[in-house]
Design an enzyme around this catalytic site. Structure first.
Site, short mmCIF file in Angstrom:
data_model
loop_
_atom_site.label_atom_id
_atom_site.label_comp_id
_atom_site.label_asym_id
_atom_site.label_seq_id
_atom_site.Cartn_x
_atom_site.Cartn_y
_atom_site.Cartn_z
CD GLN A 527 -2.76 1.50 0.34
OE1 GLN A 527 -3.17 0.58 -0.36
NE2 GLN A 527 -3.18 2.75 0.17
CD GLU A 528 2.63 3.72 3.90
OE1 GLU A 528 2.98 4.68 3.18
OE2 GLU A 528 1.97 3.86 4.95
#
Length: 667
Positions: A527-528
């Site tokens: 996600q990051e």
């Protein structure tokens, strides 16, 4: 980060990445064929060493040694970069014969286009405008500095009409232009191209971007009547409640039309209710067109939502037909927060049909039917849950859990043959990108990859994604399948990247702190950063798990992880270790609740504690997550939970979306 520190970081970062990833610089293939195509590995290592020797020869002007080294590197993908670097050393001398040869040999390549851009910069700086026109490509070169040189060249040696058009486009922006534009703007003004209307338009654009300093500067170029009007506009910009003096602005409403519209938008940000009243007053006297009315109503609706003024937004929707999905979704969430299930269902039914069919609102419509009618509507609710459960998503998994059925992973590998992958692996641009990555030239590597894939078709993008995955360039494999709009190859979309590090760190964290499943580490990194080890955010967060240096420093002390300076975070080992230990501390703080820990990782633990205090343990888990005040954090939490399930599936483990203690407690 100071300017000097930033420049030092930019200089040292590629070197540090090369050192940190030296073990990964050699090919990493997922198949026997791909892993053997660069054998012997020592050949690649030798070629990289020879390349560095050639760069030193360029630096010291040793043409004889450079020629010998180029002969040894005849088939090496980065040979064109030697010419690029060599010409770059003498670019100020404008060696056009060498440049023309280079451009002809490297036509349609990233390095060829970048050489042309560097040449154009040099020609512009040296004011060689007639030559400039021979190399400039209007359809391709969009950088402001290059286009300003182009306009200047057109004024001198080309079409004056084209020059005026290009200069007008450069002028009409709400920000300061680059200094290369100053001479052409001065010439344009002398030739009568800069009219009072164009000055006014830029003044307004500057204020729309809240650039008051530029607007004040632009206003000094106006004639007196325009200056007075512009001064009033800036007054209203700074104090939009001046618009409440209706007689002042309604004496000549058409003259003040743009001022009124701009001021109403500003006023809505301060107080949507007051702005809505002012809008009614002014719209009774001014005939705003359909676009102006729609934009203003949408803006008012969103400002009511951002100011948590439910009654104001409700009244607006009663008085006007609203098709703004954002505002209606906000009202649905407000109803969820109040557990007013009748209103939840009402607002979902008001959404545009396309939004109603999304898994999110299918789930909530089903929930509202259950809460309102119980078993009487269980059939209708089940139908909606089943429809939502077809999706591989947070709400798809949540709906499946409600029905007690298995998750729908829809895992279909991309329909690409090994031959297609082999052929793509030999693509010249991708080979260059790979080698640039290996020697730490990350900026050039990304540019080569983007250039090589920008016009690829569906199958080529999927093949490129397979190649990137085999080479361990995971963020490019993810980008490729997303660009191809093929979302069902879970190996490419959710790679088990840096698996040895993730598994080792997960075990280590479990021994020292709150246990942390490897699946959640994967999910957060995915996600990051999409597994881009050199990712850097605007806020200064770095690496795979996007850690701020201050957070990394504090975590390193508690975890006993070696950390000395910010670029240590470009090392996958260091970044995953520190990110995982920090995530573990958040799990410990929030009673091993993963969605609270994920929210805290994104928005900060202080904000999450504040949100929990506001909801007073009265909201079910699904309602709490859906009503997180920040949309970024809401989507972040839902993605991390869903990705954790997917990574468990990819690792051969069955995992529930939520654990019993997470789903059972109210927040």
């Amino acid at each position: 980060m100071s300017v000097s520190t930033s420049r030092l970081f930019q200089f040292i970062a590629p070197l540090m990445v090369w050192i940190c990833l030296s073990a990964q610089a050699e090919p990493q293939a997922s198949s026997k064929d791909l892993s053997q195509q660069d054998k012997p590995a020592t050949g690649i290592s030798n070629q990289r060493q020879l390349l560095q020797q050639a760069r030193i020869a360029i630096k010291y002007g040793n043409k004889k040694q450079l020629k010998q080294l180029k002969a040894k590197l005849a088939n090496y993908p980065l040979v064109p970069y030697l010419d690029y670097w060599a010409i770059g050393r003498k670019l100020r001398q404008l060696p056009l014969k060498d440049i023309n040869r280079f451009l002809a040999e490297n036509q349609g390549t990233a390095v060829g286009d970048w050489m042309r851009i560097r040449l154009l910069r040099e020609l512009g700086q040296q004011r060689q405008f007639q030559t400039y026109l021979k190399y400039f490509q209007p359809e391709k070169h969009k950088r402001a500095a290059l286009r300003c040189y182009y306009a200047d060249a057109l004024f001198r040696h080309g079409s004056k009409d084209n020059a005026n058009q290009v200069t007008t486009e450069l002028w009409l922006v709400g920000h300061s232009q680059v200094e290369e534009c100053d001479p052409v703007f001065a010439r344009w003004k002398r030739n009568g191209g800069l009219t009072q209307e164009k000055i006014w338009s830029r003044h307004l654009l500057a204020l729309e971007e809240d650039n008051l300093e530029l607007a004040s500067y632009i206003a000094r170029k106006m004639d007196k009547p325009f200056q007075q009007r512009a001064a009033l506009l800036r007054e209203v910009h700074k104090s939009p409640k001046l618009l409440l003096n209706y007689p002042r602005f309604l004496q000549s409403p058409e003259h003040h039309r743009e001022i009124i519209l701009h001021g109403l938008h500003r006023l809505a940000r301060e107080d949507a209710a007051v702005a809505e009243q002012a809008w009614q007053r002014y719209s009774a006297s001014l005939l705003f067109n359909d676009k102006e009315q729609a934009n203003m109503l949408r803006h008012l609706a969103r400002q009511f939502a951002r100011q948590d003024d439910t009654q104001g937004l409700l009244q607006l929707t009663k008085n006007h037909t609203m098709d703004d999905g954002y505002s209606i979704e906000w009202l649905a969430r407000q109803s969820l927060r109040e557990l007013d299930w009748e209103q939840v269902a009402f607002w979902i039914d008001r959404l545009p049909l396309e939004r109603q069919q999304r898994d999110r609102w299918l789930y909530w419509k089903a929930r509202s039917l259950e809460e309102l009618y119980g078993k009487a509507q269980s059939g209708a609710a089940s139908l909606l849950y089943r429809k939502a459960a077809r999706e591989r998503s947070y709400y798809g998994f949540l709906a499946a859990d409600t029905l007690g059925q298995n998750y729908s992973f829809v895992d279909r590998p991309a329909p690409i043959t090994p031959i297609q992958v082999q052929q793509m692996a030999q693509h010249t641009g991708l080979q260059r990108a790979r080698e640039l990555q290996a020697i730490g030239e990350l900026f050039h590597a990304r540019r080569e990859w983007s250039y090589a894939t920008r016009e690829m078709d569906h199958e080529e993008l999927l093949a490129a994604g397979k190649v990137a995955s085999a080479w361990g360039w995971y963020h490019k494999s993810i980008q490729s399948v997303l660009a191809a709009d093929y979302l069902d190859d879970l190996e490419l979309r959710f790679p088990l990247a840096f698996a040895d590090i993730v598994e080792s760190v997960s075990e280590q964290v479990g021994r020292q702190s709150t246990p942390l499943e490897p699946y959640m580490i994967y999910a957060v990194a995915r996600q990051e950063s999409h597994f881009s080890h050199d990712a850097k955010s605007r806020s200064g967060a770095l690496g795979l798990m996007q850690l701020l240096p201050s957070t990394a420093r504090a975590t390193a002390k508690r975890a006993g992880v070696r950390y000395r300076r910010s670029w240590d975070l470009l090392s996958p080992q260091t970044n995953i270790a520190l990110g995982s230990f920090y995530l573990s501390t958040l799990l410990n703080r929030f009673d091993n609740n993963r969605f609270l820990a994920a929210a805290a990782y994104n928005a900060g633990p202080t904000r999450v504690a504040k949100w929990l205090k506001e909801t007073r343990q009265r909201l079910p888990h699904d309602v709490w997550i859906e009503t997180i005040p920040y949309s970024e954090t809401r989507n972040y939490v839902q993605n991390v939970l869903a990705y954790t399930v997917i990574y468990a599936y990819r690792s051969g483990t069955k995992l529930q979306l939520l654990k019993a203690h997470e789903a059972g407690n109210k927040l």
